[in-house]
Design a protein around this motif. Structure first.
Motif, PDB file in Angstrom:
ATOM      1  N   TYR A   7       0.653  -1.470  -0.172  1.00 40.28           N
ATOM      2  CA  TYR A   7      -0.092  -0.007  -0.258  1.00 40.28           C
ATOM      3  C   TYR A   7       0.848   1.912   0.095  1.00 40.28           C
ATOM      4  N   HIS A   9       0.957   5.502   0.137  1.00 40.69           N
ATOM      5  CA  HIS A   9      -0.347   6.483   0.109  1.00 40.69           C
ATOM      6  C   HIS A   9      -0.149   7.831  -0.164  1.00 40.69           C
ATOM      7  N   PHE A  22      -8.817  12.051   7.189  1.00 38.23           N
ATOM      8  CA  PHE A  22      -7.717  10.915   6.686  1.00 38.23           C
ATOM      9  C   PHE A  22      -6.493  11.724   6.485  1.00 38.23           C
ATOM     10  N   GLY A  58      -3.248   4.836  -2.324  1.00 38.91           N
ATOM     11  CA  GLY A  58      -4.375   5.562  -2.000  1.00 38.91           C
ATOM     12  C   GLY A  58      -4.175   6.351  -1.701  1.00 38.91           C
ATOM     13  N   GLY A  59      -5.132   7.190  -0.834  1.00 39.48           N
ATOM     14  CA  GLY A  59      -4.897   9.011  -0.538  1.00 39.48           C
ATOM     15  C   GLY A  59      -5.952   9.363  -0.011  1.00 39.48           C
ATOM     16  N   GLY A  60      -5.985  10.803   0.473  1.00 36.91           N
ATOM     17  CA  GLY A  60      -5.347  11.156  -0.624  1.00 36.91           C
ATOM     18  C   GLY A  60      -5.727  11.445  -1.660  1.00 36.91           C
ATOM     19  N   GLU A  92      -5.914   5.297  -7.286  1.00 37.52           N
ATOM     20  CA  GLU A  92      -7.474   5.772  -6.322  1.00 37.52           C
ATOM     21  C   GLU A  92      -7.203   6.775  -6.958  1.00 37.52           C
ATOM     22  N   ASP A 156     -15.784   4.569  -6.348  1.00 35.83           N
ATOM     23  CA  ASP A 156     -16.809   4.570  -4.408  1.00 35.83           C
ATOM     24  C   ASP A 156     -18.146   5.753  -4.860  1.00 35.83           C
ATOM     25  N   TYR A 187     -19.968   2.992   1.124  1.00 40.47           N
ATOM     26  CA  TYR A 187     -19.769   3.469   2.324  1.00 40.47           C
ATOM     27  C   TYR A 187     -20.530   4.087   2.547  1.00 40.47           C
ATOM     28  N   TYR A 251      -6.913  -7.648   3.059  1.00 36.75           N
ATOM     29  CA  TYR A 251      -6.667  -7.422   4.191  1.00 36.75           C
ATOM     30  C   TYR A 251      -7.404  -8.677   4.938  1.00 36.75           C
ATOM     31  N   TYR A 257       0.919  -7.347   4.508  1.00 33.77           N
ATOM     32  CA  TYR A 257       0.827  -6.463   3.457  1.00 33.77           C
ATOM     33  C   TYR A 257       2.094  -5.216   4.265  1.00 33.77           C
ATOM     34  N   HIS A 265      -0.260   1.759   6.574  1.00 36.79           N
ATOM     35  CA  HIS A 265      -0.070   0.443   8.226  1.00 36.79           C
ATOM     36  C   HIS A 265       0.709  -0.445   7.436  1.00 36.79           C
TER      37      HIS A 265
END
Lengths: 371, 602
Positions: A7, A9, A22, A58-60, A92, A156, A187, A251, A257, A265
Motif C-alpha cells: 500500500y 499512501h 484521513f 491510495g490517498g488523498g 485511486e 466509490d 460506504y 486484508y 502487506y 500501516h
C-alpha cells in the motif's frame, strides 16, 4: 517466499472534502517532490522478502499529483520487490483530476486498475460532501479510462448524507456498467470529529439521514446492485464475478502487506506497524524512525482480527482455519451462536460462519458477540 | 483540696448537622493546648476522609484535655458524638458516659430538628445541658432571637450562655469555664469492683479490638482479667490509656476516667457498644443500664460489577466488619447479579458510608440493589417470617398478612413549606399526627410514616421542595399491618430478581411504570428487541420496549488500519463485559441503582 500486498499512501488532494478525516493535505509541488523522494527511500530500505501480488496507491488523491512521481514510485517498487506478472495494481483517482494523457501514462507505467471517488450521482449531494466535481464528470472519467485500455475500473459511492434518488441511482449504475466499470464500493457516511461535515451537523446546518433511513438505503443499494449484476462480496464491496479487489481481499484474509508513506500501516511477520501521521515528521525523520506505533500480534489478537475481518466478507469465517489457530468458536460461543442463528443473523454452513447479508448493517454488534 | 474525681469533667457536644460541632471541638482542643496548632491538621482532620467531606462525624474521637481554672488543674474529657440519626444508639451511649453536654445552636439557623432531638436525649440521660450559640460572626446571626428560641423551645435559661464563633475563635474560653463550673463531676465508687461502659469501639491492626470506655466504679489496668457482662466473654487486658487525642498508654483508668482498653480481643463484635466491663472474678453483679443489640433497619444487596471479584468483596466486608460491628451481611445469590451479599445497615447514611468505603478503601466497583426494609410476614400456616429480600417473599396466596416498619417523624420547617411537606408526607403514606408552632418562623410537623417510603426518594424530595430549609428527625416506632405486594421486573420475559421490590399496593402501578420507563432509557439497544414488563404476580402493570439496534457497522479498514479497529472492538467488548446478562439481554450496572431515583426526574 510468502505473498504480500503493497500500500502506498499519497496524502495530497486538490481540496479537502468535508467528511474526510484521513491524512491528506493540499500542498505545493515542492513538498510533493520531497514527499515522493522520502517515499522512494522508504520503499528501498524495506526488506523485500515477500512476493508481491497487489499494489494499491491510495490517498488523498494520487491522481492530484504529477503523474511522473507516481510512475517513478511504481518503478521503484517493481525494481525493489519481486512483483507478480499478474499483480493487481490500483490507483485511486478523482473524476475531475484525470485526463486522457495522464491515464495513458498510468496505463503505460503498469497500473491496471483505477478506483474513482465518484461518491454520488447527484450534484446536490456532491456539493454537500464538499466534492469539487459534478456527477457528469464521473461518466467521462470512466469512459476515458476505458478508452486508454483500463478494463478494471471501480467507483466509490457514499450513502447516508442525503436521500438517494433511486431512479437516478439505478440509471447511473446501469450507464456506468455499460461504460465499463467492474467494481463498486459503497460506504455509509461516517461523521468523524474534526471534519467540516461533523461541525455542520453539530451546529444544525445539516441533518444527515437517520439511522433508520440509512439502514433502508443500504438494504436498497444491496438489492439494486445485485439486481444489476454486481455481486456483494464484502460489507461495502460489490463486483462483477472475478473482479473483486484482490488487494482488499488480502486484508480480510489476514494476509501480509507493506505500507509506505504517511500514516500507512504494514503487517509483516506478525508485526503491525503504523507510520507517523504528521507530514513534517515524515519528511524530517530518518527512515528507521518513521514508525509511530508497532505491535506484535499474539494468538488472541490474531484470532480477534481473523473473526473481525473475515466476518466482513460474504464468504464468512473459515471455521477450519480458525480451529487451526486454536479457537473452536462453535463450542466457545455455542449459546450466542444458536441465538444469532435463530434470529437469522448468522448462518453456519459448509465449514463457514457468516453474517446474513441483510444483517451487515449491525455487523459490529454481531462481531462483538463473537469475539 | 479537691478530690481526684472533683477535678474531672466528662462532657460531649451535641448539635444539629452543620451547626459547628466539630469546629468547636477542634477549638477546645487547641485552646487547652492538647495539640500543637501546627499538628491540628494531621491529628484531627485525618480521621476519616468521608467524615470531613460530608461534614458529619461517624466515628467517635474522645479527647482528654487539661484546663487550669482558678488555680486548679482540671481534666476535661470531651466525647464526640456521631451526628446522624442512623447512629442514635451510639449517641445515647456516649451521652451515658458524660455528666454534661454542650448544645451548639447556630446563631442564624436557630433550633433545628436534631438540636431538639439531641437535647431531649441528653435530658433523658440526666445530663447538664450547656447551650452555646455559635457562628455569631455571621452577618445573619440573630443572637437574641435564638436565645429566646432556646428558652421557649428547649426550656433552658439562656441569659448568660456563651455566644461564640468557633470558626473565628471568639469566646472559646467562656465555653471551657462553663464546662468546669456547670458540668457535675463524676461520683463513682473507687473501691467497688470495676464497672465501665463501652461507648464505642474500633479495630486497630496491631492491638486488635479497642474499647472506648468510661469507668464508673473501681479501676482497670493491664493484666486484669475482664468480663463483658452482656456476652459473658472474658479477656485479658493488655493495655489501657487515654486519647490526647492520639492514644497514650497509662498505668490505670479509675472511676470517672474516660479512655481506651485493649486486650486479647480480636473482633469488635466482642466489644459491643453499651456493654459493661467488669472483672472476670469477683466482678460487679449488676450491669449498667441501657444495653441493647442494635438491629439493622435498612438492607440491600451488594455485588461486585466484575463478578469474578466476589472473593475480594467478601474479604473487604470481613475487614469492615472488624471495625463496624453494626454492619451485618450474609451471602446472597442473585440470578441477575451472581454471588454477592445481602447487607443490613443502621440507616441510609450508614449504607452509603459502607458502600463508599468498600469502593474507596478496597477499590471495588459495586452494584447495590434498591434498599429494602425488614417486613414481618404472617403465613397461612401460622408462621412469622422476617423478610428483607423481595425475592424471599412467599407467594401472595401463602401470606395471611404482612407488617411493615413504621417511624415517628418530626419535620422542622419555616411555615411557608408546611403545605409542600404535608403533600410529600401524604404521597409517602404518612399519617399526620401533630403540628406545633415553635415560633413565628418555625413549625414542627409530626407524622407516622412507613420506613419503606422514607428510604425511597424522601430526603431528596424534602430537600428540594423546601429549598433545604426543613430538617428532620425520626425514630423507629414498631410495625403496622399493611397491604404490600412484590413488584417484579421482567426483561424479555424473564424475571430480573435484582430489580424486584416490595411496595405498597397503591404505589405499585406508579413505581412499575416509572421503573419500566427508566430502564428503557438505560438499557442500550441490542440486536434483539427487549420488552420490559413490570408485574405483580402474573399481572402485567406496565410495559415498555427497547427497540432493536438498526445500524452499527465498522468503517472500512482503510489502508490496512486494522489494529485500531481491533482495539475499538476490544474496548467495546470490555464495556459489554461490565454489563450483566439477564437471559439474552445485556443490562448496564447502573440500571440496578437507577431504579432508586425515578420520580424526581419529571
Amino acid at each position: 517466499m510468502t505473498n504480500a500486498g503493497v500500500y502506498v499512501h499519497v496524502p495530497f488532494c486538490s481540496s479537502k472534502c468535508k467528511y474526510c478525516s484521513f491524512a491528506s493535505f493540499v500542498q505545493n509541488r515542492d513538498v510533493q517532490n520531497k514527499y515522493f523522494q522520502k517515499l522512494n527511500q522508504e520503499i528501498l530500505s524495506s526488506t523485500a522478502n515477500k512476493h508481491i501480488k497487489t499494489i494499491f496507491f491510495g490517498g488523498g488523491t494520487p491522481s492530484a499529483v504529477r503523474a511522473d512521481l507516481l510512475v517513478q514510485t511504481l518503478k521503484t517498487i517493481r525494481t525493489h520487490f519481486d512483483v507478480s506478472n499478474d499483480a493487481e495494481i490500483t490507483l485511486e483517482a478523482n473524476p475531475n483530476s484525470v485526463d486522457k494523457h495522464k491515464l495513458n501514462i498510468y496505463k503505460q507505467a503498469g497500473f491496471n486498475r483505477i478506483s474513482y471517488g465518484v461518491q454520488s450521482f447527484e450534484d446536490e449531494t456532491l456539493k454537500l460532501l464538499g466534492r469539487t466535481h459534478f456527477a457528469s464528470d464521473a461518466f467521462c472519467a470512466v469512459e476515458m479510462a476505458k478508452s486508454v485500455g483500463f478494463d478494471n475500473i471501480s467507483i466509490d459511492l457514499i450513502i447516508g448524507a442525503r436521500q438517494l434518488n433511486k431512479e437516478v441511482f439505478e440509471k447511473s449504475i446501469l450507464k456506468m456498467k455499460h461504460l465499463g466499470i467492474t467494481h463498486i464500493s459503497v460506504y455509509i457516511l461516517m461523521l468523524e470529529e474534526g471534519t467540516r461535515l461533523f461541525d455542520e451537523v453539530k451546529c444544525g446546518k445539516l441533518t444527515p439521514l437517520s439511522e433508520e433511513e440509512v439502514t433502508k438505503e443500504y438494504l436498497y443499494v444491496q438489492n439494486a446492485l445485485e439486481n444489476l449484476g454486481f455481486w456483494q462480496y464484502e460489507i461495502s464491496n460489490f463486483a462483477l464475478k472475478g473482479k473483486e479487489c484482490r488487494h482488499n481481499q488480502n486484508y480480510w484474509d489476514s494476509g501480509e502487506y507493506y505500507g509506505f508513506g504517511l500514516s500507512s500501516h504494514s503487517y509483516l511477520d506478525e508485526i503491525r506497524a503504523e507510520n507517523t501521521s504528521f507530514l513534517d515528521d515524515y519528511l524530517r525523520f530518518p527512515i528507521q524512525n518513521l514508525v509511530a506505533f508497532k505491535e506484535e500480534l499474539g494468538k488472541n489478537e490474531k484470532i480477534t482480527e481473523k473473526i473481525m475481518l473475515s466476518l466482513r466478507t460474504v464468504r464468512g469465517l473459515n471455521l477450519k482455519e480458525l480451529e487451526n489457530m486454536g479457537h473452536d468458536i462453535l463450542k466457545e460461543k455455542e449459546t450466542i451462536i444458536k441465538a444469532l442463528e435463530e434470529n437469522n443473523m448468522i448462518k453456519v454452513e459448509n465449514g463457514f460462519l457468516k453474517i446474513e447479508k441483510d444483517k451487515f448493517v449491525v455487523s459490529n454488534q454481531i462481531i462483538l458477540e463473537l469475539i | 483540696m479537691k478530690s481526684r474525681q472533683e477535678k474531672i469533667r466528662n462532657f460531649c457536644i451535641i448539635a444539629h448537622i452543620d451547626h459547628g460541632k466539630s469546629t468547636l471541638a477542634d477549638r477546645l482542643i487547641e485552646k487547652t493546648g492538647s495539640v500543637a496548632k501546627r499538628d491540628m491538621q494531621d491529628q484531627l482532620l485525618d480521621s476519616m476522609e468521608l467524615e470531613r467531606e460530608r461534614g458529619i462525624t461517624i466515628k467517635l474521637t474522645p479527647t482528654k484535655m487539661k484546663y487550669n481554672f482558678e488555680g486548679e488543674d482540671y481534666t476535661l474529657n470531651l466525647i464526640d458524638t456521631p451526628g446522624h440519626v442512623d447512629f442514635t444508639y451510639e449517641v445515647s451511649r456516649s451521652l451515658c458516659a458524660c455528666e454534661g453536654a454542650i448544645l451548639v445552636v447556630d446563631a442564624s439557623q436557630g433550633v433545628e430538628a436534631q438540636t431538639l432531638a439531641n437535647a431531649y436525649l441528653a435530658i433523658e440521660n440526666d445530663l447538664e445541658i450547656l447551650p452555646v450559640i455559635n457562628k455569631i460572626d455571621l452577618p445573619s446571626a440573630r443572637v437574641e432571637e435564638v436565645k429566646k428560641e432556646i428558652e421557649d423551645v428547649i426550656g433552658l435559661p439562656a441569659d448568660d450562655i456563651p455566644c461564640i464563633s468557633a470558626k473565628e475563635g471568639i469566646n472559646i474560653e467562656d465555653v471551657l469555664k462553663a464546662v468546669v463550673q456547670n458540668v457535675p463531676c463524676p461520683s463513682g465508687e473507687e473501691n467497688k469492683p470495676l464497672k465501665a461502659l463501652i461507648f464505642d469501639s474500633f479495630y486497630d491492626n496491631f492491638k486488635g479490638a479497642i474499647s472506648l470506655i468510661r469507668v464508673f466504679d473501681g479501676s482497670v489496668k493491664a493484666g486484669d482479667k475482664i468480663k463483658m457482662m452482656a456476652s459473658g466473654k472474658t479477656f485479658d487486658v493488655t493495655e489501657v490509656g487515654v486519647f490526647t487525642p492520639s492514644m497514650v498508654q497509662t498505668e490505670v483508668l479509675e472511676a470517672g476516667d474516660v479512655g481506651y482498653l485493649a486486650g486479647s480481643i480480636k473482633n469488635v463484635a466482642d466489644t459491643k457498644v453499651g456493654d459493661t466491663i467488669t472483672f472476670a472474678e469477683n466482678g460487679a453483679t449488676e450491669a449498667l443500664a441501657g444495653y441493647k443489640e442494635v438491629l439493622p433497619v435498612v438492607f440491600c444487596g451488594i455485588f461486585s460489577v466484575d463478578g469474578s471479584k466476589y472473593e475480594d468483596l467478601k474479604e473487604a466486608l470481613e475487614k469492615l466488619k472488624l471495625s463496624d460491628a453494626s454492619l451485618v451481611y450474609e451471602p446472597e445469590v442473585s440470578q441477575a447479579l451472581g454471588f454477592g451479599f445481602r447487607c443490613g445497615f443502621l440507616g441510609l447514611l450508614h449504607m452509603e458510608i459502607i458502600t463508599e468505603r468498600l469502593e474507596r478503601e478496597y477499590n471495588l466497583d459495586l452494584i447495590t440493589t434498591a434498599p429494602s426494609v425488614s417486613y414481618n410476614i404472617y403465613t397461612t400456616k401460622g408462621e412469622v417470617l422476617q423478610v428483607s429480600n423481595p425475592t424471599n417473599l412467599p407467594p401472595a396466596t401463602e401470606n395471611e398478612y404482612m407488617e411493615e416498619p413504621i417511624v415517628d417523624l418530626c419535620v422542622y420547617t419555616p411555615p411557608e413549606y408546611v403545605g409542600a411537606i404535608m403533600e410529600l408526607c401524604q404521597e409517602k403514606r404518612g399519617d399526620y399526627k401533630d403540628l406545633q408552632y415553635i415560633d413565628a418562623k418555625r413549625v414542627c410537623l409530626k407524622y407516622k410514616m412507613p420506613l419503606n417510603e422514607m428510604i425511597y426518594e424522601f430526603f431528596d424530595a424534602m430537600k428540594s421542595r423546601t429549598k433545604g430549609y426543613a430538617s428532620l428527625d425520626y425514630e423507629m416506632a414498631g410495625f403496622e399491618r399493611s397491604n404490600l405486594v412484590r413488584l417484579d421486573i421482567l426483561l424479555n420475559g424473564e424475571v430480573c430478581d435484582a430489580l424486584s421490590l416490595i411496595v405498597h399496593k397503591d404505589k405499585a402501578y406508579a413505581r412499575g411504570r416509572g421503573i419500566a420507563e427508566k430502564l428503557k432509557k438505560i438499557i442500550p439497544r441490542q440486536l434483539f428487541e427487549v420488552p420490559i414488563q413490570a408485574c405483580i404476580g402474573s399481572k402485567v402493570i406496565a410495559r415498555e420496549t427497547v427497540s432493536a439496534m438498526r445500524k452499527d457497522v465498522l468503517a472500512k479498514c482503510y489502508g490496512g488500519d486494522i489494529s485500531r479497529k481491533r482495539k475499538l472492538l476490544e474496548k467495546q467488548k470490555a464495556g459489554k463485559k461490565r454489563m450483566r446478562q439477564i437471559g439474552s439481554v445485556q443490562v448496564p450496572s447502573e440500571a440496578f441503582m437507577s431504579i432508586l431515583g425515578i420520580d424526581e426526574d419529571d
